[in-house]
Design a protein around this motif. Structure first.
Motif, PDB file in Angstrom:
ATOM      1  N   ARG A 213       0.826  -1.207   0.000  1.00 34.38           N
ATOM      2  CA  ARG A 213       0.000   0.000   0.000  1.00 34.38           C
ATOM      3  C   ARG A 213       0.862   1.258   0.000  1.00 34.38           C
ATOM      4  NH1 ARG A 213      -3.917   0.150   4.966  1.00 34.38           N
ATOM      5  NH2 ARG A 213      -4.757  -1.654   3.812  1.00 34.38           N
ATOM      6  N   PRO A 217       1.032   2.765  -4.265  1.00 28.22           N
ATOM      7  CA  PRO A 217      -0.282   3.315  -3.914  1.00 28.22           C
ATOM      8  C   PRO A 217      -1.346   3.022  -4.968  1.00 28.22           C
ATOM      9  CG  PRO A 217       1.441   4.945  -3.546  1.00 28.22           C
ATOM     10  CD  PRO A 217       2.082   3.800  -4.279  1.00 28.22           C
ATOM     11  N   SER A 220      -3.581  -2.991  -6.762  1.00 30.75           N
ATOM     12  CA  SER A 220      -3.962  -4.279  -6.171  1.00 30.75           C
ATOM     13  C   SER A 220      -2.846  -5.279  -6.411  1.00 30.75           C
ATOM     14  CB  SER A 220      -5.272  -4.780  -6.779  1.00 30.75           C
ATOM     15  OG  SER A 220      -5.109  -5.002  -8.171  1.00 30.75           O
TER      16      SER A 220
END
Length: 260
Positions: A213, A217, A220
């Protein structure tokens, strides 16, 4: 049920003792990771420990793996380096592929891409060397810059050309194996080649200091390579550690859809 549990207990006992004769566990059994990290990282949420299904990737650097013991200690899957460019076959690939399969480890193969050779030649080289094995994971295209190549280190096409070559390799390999490949990449390569716009594929992301994450950013992912310094019973030396993105149930469902 009791007999099955007893058999698993015996397997784990042998693994803990370092026995080289531990038999393979029953197909489909998942083991919790008994991994250590020589250089542990205090990851922000989510940490790798949150994920239930872990595995490794291996290449010529892993010269000694007892796959039965490694599996009993949490190696539920393995991505194995097969090819590089248009003429290099990893010297450990065939052995790793054969022995991981015998131990019941779900395995797949990956190709390290070179920008000095056409994608068509590289795709055919991969196909020539990686068997179509029942139950195998999707093939993987490893996309990262290679600063160590004496011939290709400085060959860095613009992003549009990188993506064009990727699509050629991916289409050829998907047509042969009947599986849409997975893309492995690093934060730098991802950013410099605008892979956030490269859609339609599952990603295996390398980030050993930050969570996906943080490092990617909005992207998936299906697999996360979170360490290059893992230690696992049955494996001599350091090995890369990886986590699957979901629960055990989600792993089984994904595997049913994706393993050929």
């Amino acid at each position: 049920m009791i007999a099955r549990l007893l058999a698993l207990f015996v397997l784990l006992t042998l693994a803990a003792c370092g026995s080289g004769s531990a038999p393979p566990a029953a197909p489909g059994v998942l083991f919790a990771p008994n991994f250590r990290d020589a250089k542990p990282v205090d990851f922000a949420h989510p940490s790798p420990a949150r994920f239930a299904v872990h595995g490794i990737d291996a290449a010529r650097f892993q010269t000694s793996i007892n796959w039965n013991i490694a599996r009993a200690n949490g190696v539920n899957f393995a991505f194995l380096k097969a090819t590089e460019g248009g003429d290099l076959l990893d010297i450990e690939f065939k052995k790793h592929w054969r022995k991981a399969g015998r131990a019941g480890v779900v395995r797949g193969a990956y190709h390290f891409y070179y920008f000095c050779t056409t994608p068509e030649v590289q795709a055919q080289w991969f196909i020539r060397n990686v068997p179509r094995s029942r139950g195998a994971l999707p093939p993987v295209l490893d996309m990262e810059w290679n600063p160590f190549s004496p011939t290709c280190a400085k060959v860095r096409p613009p992003a549009a050309e990188v993506q064009r070559q990727m699509r050629v390799w991916l289409r050829i390999v998907e047509a042969h194996y009947g599986q849409r490949p997975i893309i492995y990449t690093t934060p730098r390569f991802y950013e410099e080649n605008d892979l956030k716009s490269f859609r339609g594929y599952e990603y295996w992301l390398r980030t050993t200091a930050k969570t996906p994450r943080e490092a990617f950013p909005g992207q998936s992912w299906r697999f996360w390579q979170y360490s290059a310094t893992g230690t696992i019973p049955g494996i001599k030396g350091d090995v890369d550690l990886n986590a699957f993105s979901g629960s055990r149930a989600e792993w089984n469902a994904w595997l049913a859809r994706r393993a050929q």
